[in-house]
Design a protein around this motif. Structure first.
Motif: not given
Length: 341
Positions: A242, A265, A268-269, A339
């Motif tokens: 992760d 992503r 996020w991922d 992000g």
């Protein structure tokens, strides 16, 4: 015609010695006299003859910087910082790249340009302590990088274990628990990357998390393609991290490309942290969180170390004791872990 010290002295109405003292920034000159001479210098456009100045000291005024690869943005940026730092001491920098090959590093370190340069700043990947201990060249040497040597040469570095720990703690603080490391070398266990790998492993262990070899992605080099290949192998093995901590920004950028191609992503991922803070990481579709070494401080310390050794030699002082000099670093947080805001 070239303006001489004599011309400046006549314009200012002082002795040539006084002009020389001002040009060489000697302290025992009154402010009024200094201003008077400086005005004459400015009016005549006098420029010191640096070549003659260096030759009077028995020097060339040239130092060399040898790095593994000038095409690597980190080393290109570092070279620019060294050139700027050297200019403060009226020194010119000769650049070499060794491709990280032991034979070429030996060639450079053994003084193949000894008659041309006053000193050498070297960032080795392959040389061992014994290689440098057997060095028979008396040109002053300063070492850069992660390799640790017990030698009579100044060594400039950042604390790579601590820096890696800061990167991993940042990812842990973002809630990541399966943090992969991309950057272990496939060809040698004694490469510089072992310090950053150690920092990754220590931080996970301190957090009570496993640090299995399955989360370590070996690389054959330091470029974008190496990062892409390592990321692809890791995912193909069935491992799903992760987060990724990469040995350098280029490996991180290659890894992010593969993550995008696999439909994962960032962040996020999978969150990603690099190392080096190269310009490319600031302008991608997803900007890169990275460990930023103080390149200007590294360059300044390296040049000042060479100048110190040269000055000690000129004064007839004994051989210097090698010092470990540490530059600062900081974590620059960007979109690859935070992000877009």
């Amino acid at each position: 015609m070239r303006v001489s010290l004599k011309d400046v002295a006549e314009r200012a109405g002082v002795s040539i010695k006084t002009v020389s003292n001002v040009v060489n920034n000697y302290q025992h000159v009154t402010p009024g006299m200094r201003a008077r001479v400086q005005q004459a210098i400015d009016e005549l456009g006098y420029r010191p003859n640096l070549t003659a100045r260096h030759l009077r000291k028995g020097r060339t005024g040239i130092i060399a910087l040898a790095v593994p690869e000038l095409g690597n943005p980190y080393f290109a940026e570092l070279a620019g910082a060294v050139i700027d730092a050297a200019a403060e001491h009226d020194l010119t920098v000769l650049l070499d790249h060794t491709r990280g090959e032991r034979e070429q590093e030996m060639h450079v370190s053994q003084g193949f340009r000894a008659r041309v340069i006053d000193g050498l700043i070297l960032s080795p990947l392959e040389l061992e302590a014994d290689d440098l201990r057997s060095r028979d060249d008396d040109v002053p040497l300063v070492l850069l990088g992660e390799r640790e040597y017990d030698l009579p040469y100044d060594h400039i570095a950042i604390d790579n274990v601590a820096a890696a720990g800061v990167a991993v703690r940042h990812l842990l603080g973002r809630g990541r628990t399966r943090i992969a490391y991309l950057g272990a070398r496939t060809d040698s266990s004694n490469r510089p990357a072992h310090l950053r790998l150690a920092g990754w492993r220590e931080e996970l262990t301190a957090a009570g998390l496993p640090a299995p070899d399955s989360l370590v992605g070996p690389v054959g080099g330091w470029d974008r393609g190496d990062g892409a290949e390592a990321m692809a192998r890791l995912l193909d093995s069935g491992v799903r991290p992760d987060a990724v901590f990469a040995y350098n920004d280029l490996i991180a950028i290659g890894a992010m490309r593969v993550l995008h191609e696999r439909g994962l992503r960032v962040p996020w991922d999978v969150a990603v942290v690099g190392f080096d803070d190269i310009a490319e990481g600031r302008y991608g579709a997803v900007t890169l969180t990275t460990v930023s070494p103080d390149k200007q401080a590294i360059a300044r310390l390296a040049v000042e170390s060479l100048v110190r050794t040269l000055d000690r030699s000129a004064r007839g002082e004994g051989d210097p004791v090698g010092r470990e000099l540490t530059a600062e670093f900081r974590l620059v947080e960007r979109e690859s872990t935070l992000g877009r805001r």
